[in-house]
Design a protein around this motif. Structure first.
Motif, PDB file in Angstrom:
ATOM      1  N   GLY A  33       0.833  -1.201   0.000  1.00 63.82           N
ATOM      2  CA  GLY A  33       0.000   0.000   0.000  1.00 63.82           C
ATOM      3  C   GLY A  33       0.868   1.252   0.000  1.00 63.82           C
ATOM      4  N   ALA A  34       1.942   1.225   0.769  1.00 66.72           N
ATOM      5  CA  ALA A  34       2.818   2.399   0.853  1.00 66.72           C
ATOM      6  C   ALA A  34       3.405   2.714  -0.511  1.00 66.72           C
ATOM      7  CB  ALA A  34       3.923   2.155   1.880  1.00 66.72           C
ATOM      8  N   HIS A  66      -2.796   7.457   7.783  1.00 61.24           N
ATOM      9  CA  HIS A  66      -1.657   6.544   7.644  1.00 61.24           C
ATOM     10  C   HIS A  66      -0.363   7.342   7.479  1.00 61.24           C
ATOM     11  CE1 HIS A  66       0.997   3.546   5.559  1.00 61.24           C
ATOM     12  NE2 HIS A  66       0.545   2.835   6.572  1.00 61.24           N
ATOM     13  N   SER A  68      -6.530   4.644   8.730  1.00 58.57           N
ATOM     14  CA  SER A  68      -6.158   3.323   9.264  1.00 58.57           C
ATOM     15  C   SER A  68      -6.950   2.975  10.514  1.00 58.57           C
ATOM     16  CB  SER A  68      -4.674   3.295   9.627  1.00 58.57           C
ATOM     17  OG  SER A  68      -3.894   3.564   8.504  1.00 58.57           O
ATOM     18  N   ASP A 100      -7.430   6.673  -0.305  1.00 58.98           N
ATOM     19  CA  ASP A 100      -6.723   5.463   0.098  1.00 58.98           C
ATOM     20  C   ASP A 100      -7.739   4.618   0.874  1.00 58.98           C
ATOM     21  OD1 ASP A 100      -5.314   3.504   1.373  1.00 58.98           O
ATOM     22  OD2 ASP A 100      -3.768   4.814   2.196  1.00 58.98           O
ATOM     23  N   HIS A 152      -8.202   0.144   4.236  1.00 57.49           N
ATOM     24  CA  HIS A 152      -8.876  -0.622   5.281  1.00 57.49           C
ATOM     25  C   HIS A 152     -10.214  -1.193   4.846  1.00 57.49           C
ATOM     26  CE1 HIS A 152      -7.177  -1.208   9.264  1.00 57.49           C
ATOM     27  NE2 HIS A 152      -6.243  -0.426   8.784  1.00 57.49           N
ATOM     28  N   THR A 165      -4.560  -1.424  -0.194  1.00 59.01           N
ATOM     29  CA  THR A 165      -3.777  -2.635   0.013  1.00 59.01           C
ATOM     30  C   THR A 165      -4.696  -3.785  -0.393  1.00 59.01           C
ATOM     31  OG1 THR A 165      -4.572  -2.724   2.285  1.00 59.01           O
ATOM     32  CG2 THR A 165      -2.402  -1.760   1.955  1.00 59.01           C
ATOM     33  N   HIS A 219      -4.482  -6.798   1.254  1.00 56.18           N
ATOM     34  CA  HIS A 219      -4.428  -7.832   2.303  1.00 56.18           C
ATOM     35  C   HIS A 219      -5.276  -7.539   3.540  1.00 56.18           C
ATOM     36  CE1 HIS A 219      -1.011  -4.982   2.582  1.00 56.18           C
ATOM     37  NE2 HIS A 219      -1.303  -4.967   3.876  1.00 56.18           N
ATOM     38  N   LYS A 220      -6.022  -6.455   3.539  1.00 55.70           N
ATOM     39  CA  LYS A 220      -6.811  -6.170   4.744  1.00 55.70           C
ATOM     40  C   LYS A 220      -8.208  -6.765   4.555  1.00 55.70           C
ATOM     41  CE  LYS A 220      -4.072  -2.210   6.186  1.00 55.70           C
ATOM     42  NZ  LYS A 220      -3.168  -1.797   5.092  1.00 55.70           N
TER      43      LYS A 220
HETATM   44  N1  PLP Z   1      -2.904   2.940   3.689  1.00 59.74           N
HETATM   45  C1  PLP Z   1      -3.592   2.687   4.802  1.00 59.74           C
HETATM   46  C2  PLP Z   1      -4.864   3.438   5.082  1.00 59.74           C
HETATM   47  C3  PLP Z   1      -3.123   1.719   5.693  1.00 59.74           C
HETATM   48  O1  PLP Z   1      -3.806   1.475   6.830  1.00 59.74           O
HETATM   49  C4  PLP Z   1      -1.919   1.030   5.391  1.00 59.74           C
HETATM   50  C5  PLP Z   1      -1.362   0.001   6.285  1.00 59.74           C
HETATM   51  O2  PLP Z   1      -1.628  -0.143   7.403  1.00 59.74           O
HETATM   52  C6  PLP Z   1      -1.234   1.364   4.235  1.00 59.74           C
HETATM   53  C7  PLP Z   1      -1.740   2.320   3.390  1.00 59.74           C
HETATM   54  C8  PLP Z   1       0.114   0.762   3.894  1.00 59.74           C
HETATM   55  O3  PLP Z   1       0.065  -0.528   3.513  1.00 59.74           O
HETATM   56  P1  PLP Z   1       1.407  -1.435   3.483  1.00 59.74           P
HETATM   57  O4  PLP Z   1       1.671  -1.852   4.864  1.00 59.74           O
HETATM   58  O5  PLP Z   1       1.046  -2.529   2.540  1.00 59.74           O
HETATM   59  O6  PLP Z   1       2.499  -0.575   2.920  1.00 59.74           O
END
Ligand code: PLP
Length: 413
Positions: free
Chosen positions: A94-95, A122, A171, A196, A199, A222, A224-225
């Motif tokens: 996600g980042a 985040h 988040s 974004d 979640h 992301t 995987h959530k």
């Molecule tokens: N964006 C949000 C809102 C998140 O909560 C998170 C991770 O907790 C991310 C982005 C980042 O995801 P990643 O850990 O895959 O980089």
């Protein structure tokens, strides 16, 4: 797993221990989930051997015919699932999706508005320790003391600051986010709206939370959530916006090298699962369980930020439990096989290391088949841990075992 244990007992032991932890623990970390066997096995395949810099049909390496097929399936399924014209399935996380989008739209020094970390945003939305805060001029917005986004206040701030981009998404926000309102704010100040939805993506895919796609210029998530896929990122938008800002170029070669085609295969599996009717039922149950857990927690005297939840998570404010910090509850829960994370609450009087809250969510327990009645049992266990840990820990551990034994992972799932 047996194969790994036979061939590399040291690593195999670690993997086995993590499997046992997941089997025997009640997983309440709101950002975690339990993928299907198909999604998991797709990651352990020969696709990990392949370099495929570029995109399907335009690669810098030979021999990409098969991975092209897999990546194209992932792209098409993502577009179908979220009803949009463009998808980039390559971000490793996600980042990285957020970094590519931010770099595509903004130049270093540009003004960006994002929810501050302590309000539930985040790191990539503007934290000073992240690329976003290091290279861009961040104007953070907060939430009210009741725990809600104050859209009028965000509008006022946006009109005053005139940012290049506004980021919506969080988040640790338990309420529905009004993406239409965010787009009105962005339009009023001439900003790009970047959502974004990391979640809530699974809830969005199933229609359990309103979709940002009709309103956002660009959306990331992301995988995987709540979405319940492998660890990774995804970028979605219209064709026009994707071409204008050239998101593909900012993912590769902008912030990444070769894509993880084995993970992309798993993303494709996840999107395929999400297109099936039973996925909708799963996401509806995630939300029902969150509501049931919130109600049971409040019955036991726990305070919830904003007084409840409308998605998959809630933020528990522990300030009315004397001397119970987020850190204490997280550690004590670990001892009785409940996994959750400490989390700051709005205007938290304690440090981010201690915190006065915990964040809990229902995606993972719902995959195991936990239902509303199990949420009451979880709330009871959390209450005992918070109020009478030493004398009740054996009893709580027994109750947790009864729940996890009744709902094994990776059995017919
Ligand atoms: N964006 C949000 C809102 C998140 O909560 C998170 C991770 O907790 C991310 C982005 C980042 O995801 P990643 O850990 O895959 O980089």
């Amino acid at each position: 797993m047996n194969f790994i244990q036979e061939h590399d007992p040291e690593v195999g032991k670690g993997i086995w221990e993590e499997y046992e932890r997941q089997q025997n623990n009640i997983e309440l970390i709101a950002s975690e989930n339990i993928v299907s066997t198909t999604a998991m096995l797709a990651m352990g395949t020969v696709l990990t051997n392949k370099y495929a810099e570029g995109y399907p049909g335009k690669r810098y390496y030979g021999g990409c015919e098969a991975v092209d097929v897999v990546e194209a399936i992932a792209i098409e399924r993502a577009k179908e699932l979220f009803h949009c014209e463009y998808a980039n399935v390559q971000p490793h996380s996600g980042a990285q999706a957020n970094m590519a989008v931010t770099m595509a739209i903004c130049k270093p020094g540009d003004k960006i508005m994002g929810m501050s970390l302590d309000a539930g945003g985040h790191l990539t939305h503007g934290s000073p320790v992240n690329f976003s805060g290091l290279y861009f001029n961040i104007i953070p917005y907060g939430i009210t003391k009741e725990g809600y986004i104050d859209y009028d206040a965000v509008m006022e701030q946006a009109l005053k600051e005139k940012p290049k981009m506004i980021i919506a998404g969080a988040s640790a926000y338990p309420r529905v986010i009004d993406f239409k309102r965010f787009r009105e704010i962005a339009d009023a100040c001439g900003a790009i709206l970047f959502v974004d939805m990391a979640h809530i993506a699974g809830l969005v895919a199933a229609g359990v939370h309103p979709s940002p796609i009709p309103y956002a210029h660009v959306t990331t998530t992301t995988t995987h959530k709540t979405l319940r896929g492998p660890r990774g990122g995804l970028i979605l938008s219209s064709k026009e916006v994707a071409e204008k800002y050239n998101f593909n170029k900012f993912v590769f070669p902008g912030v990444q090298g070769g894509p993880l085609e084995h993970v992309i295969a798993s993303k494709a599996v996840c999107f395929g699962e999400a297109l099936k009717p039973e996925y909708k039922e799963y996401q509806q149950q995630v939300a029902k369980n969150a509501k049931a857990l919130a109600a049971a927690m409040m019955d036991k005297g726990f305070q919830l930020v904003s007084g409840g939840t409308e998605n998959h998570l809630m933020l528990v404010d522990l300030t009315n439990f004397q001397d119970v910090t987020g850190k204490f509850l997280q550690n004590a829960c670990d001892e009785v096989h409940i996994t959750l994370n400490k989390n700051a609450i709005p205007n938290d009087p304690r440090s981010p290391f201690l915190t006065s809250g915990v964040r809990i969510g229902t995606p993972a327990v719902t995959v195991r088949g936990f239902k509303e009645e199990d949420m009451k049992e979880i709330a009871e266990c959390l209450y005992k841990v918070a109020t009478d840990f030493e004398s009740s820990k054996e009893e709580v551990a027994r109750r947790v075992k009864a729940l996890t034994d009744a709902h094994p992972i990776y059995e017919g799932k």
